[in-house]
Design a protein around this motif. Structure first.
Motif, short mmCIF file in Angstrom:
data_model
loop_
_atom_site.label_atom_id
_atom_site.label_comp_id
_atom_site.label_asym_id
_atom_site.label_seq_id
_atom_site.Cartn_x
_atom_site.Cartn_y
_atom_site.Cartn_z
N THR A 38 -1.90 1.61 -5.57
CA THR A 38 -2.00 0.36 -4.83
C THR A 38 -1.84 0.68 -3.35
O THR A 38 -0.93 1.40 -2.96
N VAL A 39 -2.74 0.14 -2.54
CA VAL A 39 -2.71 0.38 -1.10
C VAL A 39 -2.40 -0.94 -0.40
O VAL A 39 -3.18 -1.89 -0.47
N ALA A 46 3.48 -12.44 0.95
CA ALA A 46 2.81 -12.74 -0.31
C ALA A 46 2.19 -11.48 -0.91
O ALA A 46 2.30 -11.23 -2.12
N SER A 47 1.55 -10.68 -0.06
CA SER A 47 0.94 -9.44 -0.55
C SER A 47 1.99 -8.48 -1.09
O SER A 47 1.77 -7.79 -2.09
N LEU A 97 -7.05 -1.84 -3.28
CA LEU A 97 -6.75 -2.19 -1.90
C LEU A 97 -6.33 -3.65 -1.86
O LEU A 97 -7.15 -4.54 -2.12
N GLN A 98 -5.05 -3.91 -1.55
CA GLN A 98 -4.55 -5.28 -1.57
C GLN A 98 -5.16 -6.09 -0.42
O GLN A 98 -5.15 -5.66 0.73
N LEU A 99 -5.69 -7.25 -0.76
CA LEU A 99 -6.31 -8.15 0.21
C LEU A 99 -5.47 -9.41 0.37
O LEU A 99 -4.73 -9.78 -0.55
N MET A 105 -9.36 -7.95 9.47
CA MET A 105 -10.18 -6.75 9.31
C MET A 105 -11.16 -6.92 8.15
O MET A 105 -10.81 -7.47 7.10
N ASP A 106 -12.39 -6.46 8.33
CA ASP A 106 -13.43 -6.57 7.31
C ASP A 106 -13.12 -5.60 6.18
O ASP A 106 -13.11 -4.37 6.37
#
Length: 283
Positions: A38-39, A46-47, A97-99, A105-106
């Motif tokens: 997990t990144v 929250a993330s 990749l945690q969003l 950032m795109d």
């Protein structure tokens, strides 16, 4: 009529328990422990909670926890380098990749750097193409969880009229593909849909993923229909979904609660994808 509650916690717990045995069997057969990387970039509260839940669940299932936490000031080049290194690391079966990423950032170009057979979120362009073509690959977690919930309740999909409200790349679009591949007849509604209720009322299954609190009410649902609520919103009255649970549960045949419906399934599908990714990489 009172709807049958589809308990996502219970269904997810069963999947996680089964996965624990499958992971142990894979390790015994191959000597390889599947690993989930997990990144997390930055310190969004929250993330951080979401990632912590995923890590705990991965460890409980017997997966290796290969977490990477980057500073919120990390550049896209630094994030890209991290993803490349994880892609080259044989101990890493899956990369998430945690969003969202900080600062707007795109994320698209970074997600596409994830190796397709390590794309446990199922979000790369390659994964989307494999899904669209009906080819084997890793499927997005939340849509997969929705289908698993419907299957757990034995809601018929073949020939069913389904309306999905929401067309996002994360949920609506891939979910439509998954249901079409199960021979459902799928309508995708969205913010520009005229007279939404007239569309949803003819459906056997209504899936709300619009991101609008309590958008779907009793008038939107045909008696006996299955209603899956993907939304979750924090309000002064507590957590609510895209569906007005109280009114819709009076007419629906099946309904998912918020919380405790689709949410737990997303993590369960992530764990399942990680094991599948390890199997694909092994042979």
């Amino acid at each position: 009529m009172s709807a049958i509650i589809i308990d996502g916690k219970q269904v997810a717990a069963g999947i996680r328990e089964q996965l624990k045995h499958e992971v142990a069997g894979f390790v015994a057969e191959t000597g390889i422990q599947p690993g989930l990387a997990t990144v997390l970039v930055g310190g969004d509260p929250a993330s951080e909670v979401y990632v912590a839940n995923k890590r705990r669940s991965a460890t409980a299932a017997g997966l290796a926890d290969l977490h990477v936490h980057l500073d919120g000031a990390a550049s896209s080049d630094e994030i890209a380098q991290t993803i490349r290194e994880l892609g080259e690391n044989p101990a890493v079966s899956g990369i998430l990749l945690q969003l969202p990423l900080p600062g707007g950032m795109d994320s698209g170009p970074l997600i596409d750097l994830i190796e397709p057979f390590k794309d446990v979120d199922g979000l790369t362009t390659t994964s989307a193409g494999l899904l669209a073509r009906g080819k084997p690959g890793l499927r997005p977690c939340t849509p997969s969880g929705v289908v698993a919930l419907l299957d757990s309740a034995e809601v018929p999909l073949e020939g069913a009229e389904v309306t999905i409200i929401g067309r996002s790349e994360l949920v609506g679009a891939p979910l439509a593909q998954l249901l079409i591949q199960r021979n459902a007849t799928v309508t995708v509604a969205h913010s520009r849909t005229r007279d939404l209720a007239s569309v949803t009322r003819r459906s056997d299954i209504v899936i709300a993923a619009a991101g609008v609190p309590r958008l779907i009410g009793e008038a939107h649902v045909r008696p006996g229909a299955a209603v899956i609520d993907v939304g979750i919103h924090r309000t002064p009255q507590g957590l609510v979904g895209d569906v007005d649970f109280e009114s819709v549960s009076r007419v629906a045949g099946w309904i998912t609660p918020v919380p405790g419906g689709v949410g737990p399934m997303t993590i369960a599908m992530l764990l399942r994808n990680t094991l599948l990714a390890a199997r694909l990489q092994h042979g």
